[in-house]
Design a protein around this motif. Structure first.
Motif, PDB file in Angstrom:
ATOM      1  N   PHE A   4      -2.469   3.671  -6.302  1.00 29.09           N
ATOM      2  CA  PHE A   4      -1.552   4.922  -6.482  1.00 29.09           C
ATOM      3  C   PHE A   4      -2.211   5.714  -7.894  1.00 29.09           C
ATOM      4  O   PHE A   4      -2.313   6.973  -7.653  1.00 29.09           O
ATOM      5  N   LEU A   5      -2.671   4.942  -8.593  1.00 29.51           N
ATOM      6  CA  LEU A   5      -3.341   5.568  -9.905  1.00 29.51           C
ATOM      7  C   LEU A   5      -4.538   6.435  -9.407  1.00 29.51           C
ATOM      8  O   LEU A   5      -4.787   7.478  -9.917  1.00 29.51           O
ATOM      9  N   ALA A   6      -5.349   5.731  -8.605  1.00 31.70           N
ATOM     10  CA  ALA A   6      -6.405   6.625  -8.063  1.00 31.70           C
ATOM     11  C   ALA A   6      -6.073   7.874  -7.498  1.00 31.70           C
ATOM     12  O   ALA A   6      -6.965   8.918  -7.651  1.00 31.70           O
ATOM     13  N   GLY A   7      -5.219   7.735  -6.729  1.00 29.11           N
ATOM     14  CA  GLY A   7      -4.660   9.106  -5.967  1.00 29.11           C
ATOM     15  C   GLY A   7      -4.189  10.007  -6.867  1.00 29.11           C
ATOM     16  O   GLY A   7      -4.515  11.255  -6.536  1.00 29.11           O
ATOM     17  N   GLU A   8      -3.544   9.726  -7.916  1.00 30.16           N
ATOM     18  CA  GLU A   8      -3.098  10.572  -8.691  1.00 30.16           C
ATOM     19  C   GLU A   8      -4.021  11.221  -9.577  1.00 30.16           C
ATOM     20  O   GLU A   8      -3.790  12.453 -10.038  1.00 30.16           O
ATOM     21  N   ILE A   9      -5.105  10.812  -9.816  1.00 28.64           N
ATOM     22  CA  ILE A   9      -6.183  11.197 -10.597  1.00 28.64           C
ATOM     23  C   ILE A   9      -7.116  11.837  -9.689  1.00 28.64           C
ATOM     24  O   ILE A   9      -8.195  12.446 -10.445  1.00 28.64           O
TER      25      ILE A   9
ATOM     26  N   LYS B  82      -8.909  10.473  -7.276  1.00 32.89           N
ATOM     27  CA  LYS B  82     -10.280   9.642  -6.934  1.00 32.89           C
ATOM     28  C   LYS B  82      -9.817   9.342  -5.567  1.00 32.89           C
ATOM     29  O   LYS B  82      -9.572   7.921  -5.358  1.00 32.89           O
ATOM     30  N   ARG B  83     -10.101  10.068  -4.417  1.00 34.49           N
ATOM     31  CA  ARG B  83      -9.682   9.778  -3.122  1.00 34.49           C
ATOM     32  C   ARG B  83     -10.316   8.440  -2.525  1.00 34.49           C
ATOM     33  O   ARG B  83      -9.731   7.610  -1.856  1.00 34.49           O
ATOM     34  N   GLU B  84     -11.661   8.465  -2.639  1.00 36.04           N
ATOM     35  CA  GLU B  84     -12.435   7.264  -2.194  1.00 36.04           C
ATOM     36  C   GLU B  84     -11.923   5.923  -2.925  1.00 36.04           C
ATOM     37  O   GLU B  84     -11.635   4.966  -2.097  1.00 36.04           O
ATOM     38  N   GLU B  85     -11.571   5.998  -4.035  1.00 33.74           N
ATOM     39  CA  GLU B  85     -11.048   4.580  -4.549  1.00 33.74           C
ATOM     40  C   GLU B  85      -9.642   4.722  -4.382  1.00 33.74           C
ATOM     41  O   GLU B  85      -9.516   3.302  -3.840  1.00 33.74           O
ATOM     42  N   GLN B  86      -9.012   5.575  -4.091  1.00 30.27           N
ATOM     43  CA  GLN B  86      -7.437   5.349  -3.463  1.00 30.27           C
ATOM     44  C   GLN B  86      -7.409   4.657  -2.280  1.00 30.27           C
ATOM     45  O   GLN B  86      -6.760   3.612  -1.646  1.00 30.27           O
ATOM     46  N   SER B  87      -8.580   5.265  -1.329  1.00 37.60           N
ATOM     47  CA  SER B  87      -8.608   4.721   0.201  1.00 37.60           C
ATOM     48  C   SER B  87      -9.121   3.120   0.165  1.00 37.60           C
ATOM     49  O   SER B  87      -8.730   2.356   0.956  1.00 37.60           O
ATOM     50  N   ARG B  88     -10.017   2.987  -0.835  1.00 38.40           N
ATOM     51  CA  ARG B  88     -10.489   1.462  -0.752  1.00 38.40           C
ATOM     52  C   ARG B  88      -9.524   0.694  -1.302  1.00 38.40           C
ATOM     53  O   ARG B  88      -9.353  -0.490  -0.585  1.00 38.40           O
ATOM     54  N   TYR B  89      -8.795   0.826  -2.492  1.00 41.76           N
ATOM     55  CA  TYR B  89      -7.761   0.059  -2.736  1.00 41.76           C
ATOM     56  C   TYR B  89      -6.656  -0.250  -1.965  1.00 41.76           C
ATOM     57  O   TYR B  89      -6.079  -1.340  -1.598  1.00 41.76           O
ATOM     58  N   ALA B  90      -6.169   0.998  -1.217  1.00 43.94           N
ATOM     59  CA  ALA B  90      -5.379   0.802  -0.234  1.00 43.94           C
ATOM     60  C   ALA B  90      -5.719  -0.029   0.886  1.00 43.94           C
ATOM     61  O   ALA B  90      -4.772  -0.687   1.384  1.00 43.94           O
ATOM     62  N   ASP B  91      -6.750  -0.197   1.224  1.00 38.90           N
ATOM     63  CA  ASP B  91      -7.138  -0.808   2.330  1.00 38.90           C
ATOM     64  C   ASP B  91      -7.438  -2.331   1.946  1.00 38.90           C
ATOM     65  O   ASP B  91      -7.141  -3.286   2.628  1.00 38.90           O
ATOM     66  N   GLU B  92      -7.998  -2.694   0.829  1.00 39.96           N
ATOM     67  CA  GLU B  92      -7.956  -4.063   0.218  1.00 39.96           C
ATOM     68  C   GLU B  92      -6.284  -4.399   0.234  1.00 39.96           C
ATOM     69  O   GLU B  92      -6.160  -5.910   0.410  1.00 39.96           O
ATOM     70  N   THR B  93      -5.387  -3.688  -0.139  1.00 38.02           N
ATOM     71  CA  THR B  93      -4.085  -4.002  -0.351  1.00 38.02           C
ATOM     72  C   THR B  93      -3.402  -4.684   1.095  1.00 38.02           C
ATOM     73  O   THR B  93      -3.018  -5.624   1.212  1.00 38.02           O
ATOM     74  N   VAL B  94      -3.829  -3.845   2.200  1.00 36.03           N
ATOM     75  CA  VAL B  94      -3.271  -4.150   3.530  1.00 36.03           C
ATOM     76  C   VAL B  94      -3.835  -5.395   4.101  1.00 36.03           C
ATOM     77  O   VAL B  94      -3.447  -6.241   4.465  1.00 36.03           O
ATOM     78  N   LYS B  95      -5.324  -5.554   3.755  1.00 33.78           N
ATOM     79  CA  LYS B  95      -5.979  -6.749   4.149  1.00 33.78           C
ATOM     80  C   LYS B  95      -5.308  -8.071   3.148  1.00 33.78           C
ATOM     81  O   LYS B  95      -5.287  -9.142   4.026  1.00 33.78           O
ATOM     82  N   PHE B  96      -5.131  -7.786   2.044  1.00 36.46           N
ATOM     83  CA  PHE B  96      -4.665  -8.877   1.099  1.00 36.46           C
ATOM     84  C   PHE B  96      -3.145  -9.242   1.447  1.00 36.46           C
ATOM     85  O   PHE B  96      -3.046 -10.422   1.387  1.00 36.46           O
ATOM     86  N   LYS B  97      -2.413  -8.358   1.814  1.00 33.49           N
ATOM     87  CA  LYS B  97      -1.149  -8.850   2.077  1.00 33.49           C
ATOM     88  C   LYS B  97      -0.917  -9.640   3.459  1.00 33.49           C
ATOM     89  O   LYS B  97      -0.357 -10.586   3.477  1.00 33.49           O
ATOM     90  N   LYS B  98      -1.768  -9.210   4.217  1.00 32.66           N
ATOM     91  CA  LYS B  98      -2.184 -10.374   5.549  1.00 32.66           C
ATOM     92  C   LYS B  98      -2.503 -11.616   5.112  1.00 32.66           C
ATOM     93  O   LYS B  98      -2.093 -12.534   5.715  1.00 32.66           O
ATOM     94  N   LEU B  99      -3.685 -11.763   4.359  1.00 24.68           N
ATOM     95  CA  LEU B  99      -3.993 -12.856   3.837  1.00 24.68           C
ATOM     96  C   LEU B  99      -2.996 -13.815   2.985  1.00 24.68           C
ATOM     97  O   LEU B  99      -2.889 -14.971   3.203  1.00 24.68           O
ATOM     98  N   TYR B 100      -2.130 -13.094   2.165  1.00 19.45           N
ATOM     99  CA  TYR B 100      -1.348 -13.810   1.435  1.00 19.45           C
ATOM    100  C   TYR B 100      -0.292 -14.375   2.231  1.00 19.45           C
ATOM    101  O   TYR B 100       0.247 -15.512   2.237  1.00 19.45           O
ATOM    102  N   CYS B 101       0.348 -13.706   3.515  1.00 21.80           N
ATOM    103  CA  CYS B 101       1.345 -14.206   4.240  1.00 21.80           C
ATOM    104  C   CYS B 101       0.707 -15.168   5.107  1.00 21.80           C
ATOM    105  O   CYS B 101       1.373 -16.314   5.382  1.00 21.80           O
TER     106      CYS B 101
END
Length: 280
Positions: free
Chosen positions: A28-33, A35-54
């Protein structure tokens, strides 16, 4: 445990729930400032990590969150943090909520913030209010009337933590929970230039609140008599008022309002509502 470049850094469910929430915030913070590439990378990690967590912590049999890798125990802590941070699969949310409500306030003063937040996020505001008004040993009543503290304390009482201090900010969860979730006032625009007012008064018979913001905030008075409610408020900025779900008719500033839409945009100033609600 690792999937690609995302891994479970600790066998503990709570620690990893916080890690997931940090990834969300970074995206979210990367998007607000910008940093679109970082926003996309963190968003992708978030999706992968949620599946791994579950896959790692959520029981396929019970739908509850285990405390740790290799553990068969499901604590309130593991489940309330996972629920609050959005880690519970949708089809298992009601199972986790039911379990959390069964456990009561079986957490620390610090944990109470996340417990109440998770309950309110899933429309269990009435139960959250019940916990805040409780007179049991783990309660704010305990701090005020049995411990006789003038401020919120580090622990629920000295039996739990004999060396606790008596002025802990983390004990003030009801202040923001009531303002944000029960009274339902939150910023709609940056700096509170516009406010969202989404009350969930539930069974409350009366409520008086002042929620300050940099640009002036809002003063609120609510009263209920049977299935009739009166609500008046004064705001220094425009307000997006969301009609509560249990309201069946409403007049705003003397004019009947259509129930086709559940949001009224009001200018700064004084406003008065009369509402009819369904009886519980």
């Amino acid at each position: 445990v690792r999937t690609g470049n995302v891994r479970i850094a600790s066998p503990n469910a709570v620690v990893n729930a916080f890690y997931y929430r940090c990834l969300e915030c970074l995206s979210f913070l990367a998007g607000e400032i910008g940093k679109r590439e970082e926003q996309s990378r963190y968003a992708d990690e978030t999706v992968k990590f949620k599946k791994l967590y579950c896959d790692t912590f959520v029981s396929p049999k019970t739908g509850l969150v285990f405390d740790a890798v290799g553990s068969a125990h499901a604590s309130l802590h593991a489940n309330m943090f996972a629920l609050d941070f959005g880690l519970i699969p949708k089809e298992q949310e009601r199972t986790v909520l039911k379990y959390i409500k069964k456990k009561g306030m079986a957490c620390s003063v610090y944990g109470a913030q996340f417990l109440l937040d998770s309950l309110c996020s899933y429309n269990e505001d009435e139960y959250a209010l019940k916990l805040m008004l409780s007179k049991k040993r783990k309660s704010w009543y305990e701090m005020l009337y049995r411990t006789k503290s003038k401020l919120t304390t580090e622990a629920w009482n000295e039996r739990i933590k004999p060396n606790m201090d008596w002025n802990h900010a983390w004990g003030t969860a009801p202040v923001n929970i009531i303002a944000r979730n029960i009274v339902g006032v939150r910023p709609y625009a940056p700096g509170g230039a516009e406010l969202l007012f989404e009350p969930k008064f539930g069974s409350l018979k009366e409520c008086m609140a002042k929620v300050p913001f940099r640009m002036g905030g809002i003063n609120i008075l609510y009263k209920r008599n049977g299935n009739t409610c009166s609500l008046s408020f004064t705001s220094a900025v425009p307000v997006h008022f969301c009609i509560p779900k249990d309201v069946v008719s409403v007049s705003a500033d003397g004019e009947m309002f259509s129930m086709d839409e559940r949001e009224i945009v009001l200018p700064a100033g004084n406003h008065t509502f009369l509402m009819a609600v369904t009886l519980n």
